[in-house]
Scaffold this motif. Structure first.
Motif, PDB file in Angstrom:
ATOM      1  N   ARG A  90     -11.816  -6.908  -0.750  1.00  0.00           N
ATOM      2  CA  ARG A  90     -10.436  -7.348  -1.008  1.00  0.00           C
ATOM      3  C   ARG A  90     -10.389  -8.376  -2.143  1.00  0.00           C
ATOM      4  N   MET A  91     -11.341  -9.330  -2.111  1.00  0.00           N
ATOM      5  CA  MET A  91     -11.361 -10.364  -3.151  1.00  0.00           C
ATOM      6  C   MET A  91     -11.735  -9.760  -4.514  1.00  0.00           C
ATOM      7  N   PHE A  92     -12.655  -8.825  -4.491  1.00  0.00           N
ATOM      8  CA  PHE A  92     -13.084  -8.156  -5.731  1.00  0.00           C
ATOM      9  C   PHE A  92     -11.882  -7.441  -6.367  1.00  0.00           C
ATOM     10  N   HIS A  93     -11.118  -6.759  -5.512  1.00  0.00           N
ATOM     11  CA  HIS A  93      -9.943  -6.034  -5.974  1.00  0.00           C
ATOM     12  C   HIS A  93      -8.913  -6.998  -6.568  1.00  0.00           C
ATOM     13  N   LYS A  94      -8.701  -8.104  -5.860  1.00  0.00           N
ATOM     14  CA  LYS A  94      -7.754  -9.120  -6.324  1.00  0.00           C
ATOM     15  C   LYS A  94      -8.193  -9.662  -7.684  1.00  0.00           C
ATOM     16  N   GLN A 253      -5.066  -2.708  11.009  1.00  0.00           N
ATOM     17  CA  GLN A 253      -5.157  -4.151  11.249  1.00  0.00           C
ATOM     18  C   GLN A 253      -4.285  -4.934  10.264  1.00  0.00           C
ATOM     19  N   PRO A 254      -3.723  -6.067  10.732  1.00  0.00           N
ATOM     20  CA  PRO A 254      -2.864  -6.867   9.848  1.00  0.00           C
ATOM     21  C   PRO A 254      -3.610  -7.315   8.592  1.00  0.00           C
ATOM     22  N   GLU A 255      -2.886  -7.332   7.470  1.00  0.00           N
ATOM     23  CA  GLU A 255      -3.506  -7.618   6.166  1.00  0.00           C
ATOM     24  C   GLU A 255      -4.289  -8.933   6.142  1.00  0.00           C
ATOM     25  N   GLN A 256      -3.826  -9.929   6.900  1.00  0.00           N
ATOM     26  CA  GLN A 256      -4.412 -11.265   6.755  1.00  0.00           C
ATOM     27  C   GLN A 256      -5.772 -11.446   7.452  1.00  0.00           C
ATOM     28  N   TRP A 259     -10.310  -7.922   9.351  1.00  0.00           N
ATOM     29  CA  TRP A 259     -10.369  -6.479   9.147  1.00  0.00           C
ATOM     30  C   TRP A 259      -9.141  -5.972   8.388  1.00  0.00           C
ATOM     31  N   GLY A 260      -8.459  -6.889   7.692  1.00  0.00           N
ATOM     32  CA  GLY A 260      -7.184  -6.568   7.051  1.00  0.00           C
ATOM     33  C   GLY A 260      -7.159  -5.221   6.344  1.00  0.00           C
ATOM     34  N   GLY A 261      -6.190  -4.382   6.710  1.00  0.00           N
ATOM     35  CA  GLY A 261      -6.000  -3.088   6.054  1.00  0.00           C
ATOM     36  C   GLY A 261      -6.884  -1.984   6.575  1.00  0.00           C
TER      37      GLY A 261
END
Ligand code: SF4
Length: 366
Positions: A90-94, A253-256, A259-261
């Protein structure tokens, strides 16, 4: 040997050894910062052998930073599924989206600039900057800490920030101006292939004559650290609810959260809660399988139950969906829930030899 000559010796020996013995890894065939970044993120807390097929599939699917940044997160997580620590993806994508939007798609070439991106710490920034851009900046991860404490006989506790600061300093002073990336990789390679935590292969080590821990025959006592925390054991329960159309409940699972997404079977930390929920939605509850999963300091034992869906008493939940067992493989599901999905798929394919269920089932709103 005085410090100056020791440094010179270590640089020379390590680089010579690296050029002769380095492993043939796919990310070593490129200087593309995006690909090096990809490999460094994947290699965090993950073995090289596990990363190789993921890396190859990744660069095929997202050959450029632009293609990666444009991709929906669901596709990114699907490709990452099984590598664990999904926050990395997720961080890599961001960070890739940030680079595309604010830096014209150009990955910064300086360590200090790289460190400003989401998910990039000092180690990763140092690795990308030194390997892809030849910047003279050090790296310090678990492997390098082990090697440096052994070579220099550093007996201070590495859980203390001051010791880590000292090690960064040593790593920095050791770096040659020419090809710092190769030198950093040589250190990482030595840690990964010879200087093991428990049984280091000192007889094959190129720098053994200047290794203090080896001279004292006390290799495995370095690095020194506080007593390790004991693992925390956690018991969890998951539920597979199946209907007559060979579909199962699955929940996004909730985004935050951690397991977000990602998609997971409904799960609980208390078995009583699972029993209460299952009594409302299914009948014929039975034990399906037991799975073990290690995650940082946690050791999770997951008991999986299975039941047949009954309509009576059902309550709608926002993120729950029905999905056919045969299309479970298309979702981003973390381990060990993926193991549940694999077992269901295997069972389903064996059974489909006996009868043919509907082929059109996919994700349906519950
Ligand atoms: S001599 Fe042994 S302990 Fe020292 S750096 Fe080499 S492999 Fe590690």
């Amino acid at each position: 040997m005085n410090v100056f000559f020791k440094r010179q010796y270590l640089r020379k020996k390590l680089r010579q050894w690296y050029h002769l013995h380095k492993r043939d890894l796919p990310w070593r065939k490129t200087l593309d910062p995006y690909k090096i970044w990809t490999s460094e993120i994947m290699l965090q807390q993950t073995q090289v052998a596990t990363v190789i097929p993921y890396y190859q599939k990744w660069v095929k699917t997202f050959p450029k930073l632009e293609t990666f940044a444009k991709a929906p997160l669901s596709k990114v997580l699907k490709l990452w599924a099984g590598l664990g620590y999904y926050r990395r993806a997720r961080m890599f994508h961001k960070a890739a989206q940030y680079v595309k939007k604010n830096l014209g798609g150009k990955i910064p070439g300086k360590m200090e600039e790289l460190r400003k991106l989401p998910g990039i710490g000092r180690y990763t920034a140092g690795a990308i900057a030194s390997i892809a851009y030849n910047e003279t900046v050090p790296v310090l991860d678990g492997n390098v800490i082990r090697i440096l404490t052994r070579i220099f006989g550093i007996s201070q506790n590495i859980d203390r920030p001051a010791t880590i600061g000292k090690l960064w300093k040593i790593a920095e002073t050791l770096l040659p101006k020419k090809n710092p990336g190769d030198f950093n990789q040589a250190l990482m390679e030595l840690g990964a292939t010879l200087c093991f935590s428990l049984n280091p292969e000192c007889s094959r080590c190129p720098v053994r004559t200047s290794c203090i821990a080896h001279k004292k025959r006390r290799e495995i006592f370095y690095p020194v650290r506080s007593k390790r925390e004991k693992y925390e054991k956690i018991l969890m329960t998951a539920l597979v609810v199946q209907n007559k159309k060979l579909e199962v409940f699955i929940e996004k699972q909730p985004e935050q959260g951690r397991w977000g997404g990602l998609w997971m079977f409904p799960f609980w930390t208390r078995k009583e809660d699972m029993l209460r929920a299952s009594s409302k939605i299914c009948c014929q509850l039975r034990h399906f399988l037991t799975l073990q999963h290690a995650f940082t300091k946690y050791r999770i034992r997951l008991e999986v139950y299975r039941g047949d869906f009954k309509k009576k008493g059902i309550q709608r939940r926002r993120n729950w969906r029905w999905i056919s067992i045969r299309t479970l493989k298309d979702l981003a599901i973390p381990s060990p829930h993926r193991k549940i999905a694999e077992k269901l798929s295997l069972e389903n394919s064996l059974e489909s030899g006996l009868f043919s269920p509907k082929k059109t089932a996919s994700v349906n709103n519950f």
